[in-house]
Design a protein around this motif. Sequence first.
Motif, PDB file in Angstrom:
ATOM      1  N   SER A   1       0.827  -1.215   0.000  1.00 21.04           N
ATOM      2  CA  SER A   1       0.000   0.000   0.000  1.00 21.04           C
ATOM      3  C   SER A   1       0.857   1.259   0.000  1.00 21.04           C
ATOM      4  O   SER A   1       0.486   2.275  -0.577  1.00 21.04           O
TER       5      SER A   1
ATOM      6  N   ILE B   1       1.681   3.056  -3.315  1.00 14.05           N
ATOM      7  CA  ILE B   1       0.634   3.823  -4.001  1.00 14.05           C
ATOM      8  C   ILE B   1       0.460   5.149  -3.272  1.00 14.05           C
ATOM      9  O   ILE B   1       0.217   5.166  -2.065  1.00 14.05           O
TER      10      ILE B   1
ATOM     11  N   ALA C   1      -0.926   8.214  -1.427  1.00 16.12           N
ATOM     12  CA  ALA C   1      -2.163   8.384  -0.666  1.00 16.12           C
ATOM     13  C   ALA C   1      -3.064   9.448  -1.274  1.00 16.12           C
ATOM     14  O   ALA C   1      -4.274   9.432  -1.066  1.00 16.12           O
TER      15      ALA C   1
ATOM     16  N   THR D   1      -7.668   3.601  -7.708  1.00 17.22           N
ATOM     17  CA  THR D   1      -6.322   3.520  -7.151  1.00 17.22           C
ATOM     18  C   THR D   1      -6.361   3.649  -5.631  1.00 17.22           C
ATOM     19  O   THR D   1      -5.677   2.917  -4.911  1.00 17.22           O
ATOM     20  N   ARG D   2      -7.176   4.575  -5.137  1.00 17.25           N
ATOM     21  CA  ARG D   2      -7.310   4.741  -3.681  1.00 17.25           C
ATOM     22  C   ARG D   2      -7.906   3.485  -3.043  1.00 17.25           C
ATOM     23  O   ARG D   2      -7.513   3.074  -1.955  1.00 17.25           O
TER      24      ARG D   2
ATOM     25  N   ARG E   1      -5.267   0.818  -2.845  1.00 18.94           N
ATOM     26  CA  ARG E   1      -4.372   1.136  -1.731  1.00 18.94           C
ATOM     27  C   ARG E   1      -5.002   0.715  -0.399  1.00 18.94           C
ATOM     28  O   ARG E   1      -4.352   0.123   0.456  1.00 18.94           O
TER      29      ARG E   1
ATOM     30  N   ASN F   1      -3.657  -2.121   2.154  1.00 17.47           N
ATOM     31  CA  ASN F   1      -3.402  -1.744   3.545  1.00 17.47           C
ATOM     32  C   ASN F   1      -4.144  -2.677   4.494  1.00 17.47           C
ATOM     33  O   ASN F   1      -3.600  -3.117   5.511  1.00 17.47           O
TER      34      ASN F   1
END
Length: 87
Positions: A20, A23, A25, A32-33, A36, A40
């Motif tokens: 994570s 990528i 933040a 994409t978020r 991530r 995570n």
Amino acid sequence: MNVLASRAREKCVVISSITSADIPADSVSRGTRMLRALLNFAETGKLGAGTLRGDGFESPFEEAVARKIREAGFHVHPQVGVKSFSN
């Protein structure tokens, strides 16, 4: 990813060559978020906390659902991570 995470009955195993942290933040792309956040979660086992708006309930339906959840012994925080809904 949605189907994977929402349909798994016991567990999901994520195999990835990136973490994570690889990528940014502040990525503009929602996908994409979300990737991530999934990575995570796979790394830490913890979901990221949403933003508390404190706006209360937007409908009688939300209030009814919250009441049932409270009756089951859980705490309810309305409108966590919610922007708005458009009809």
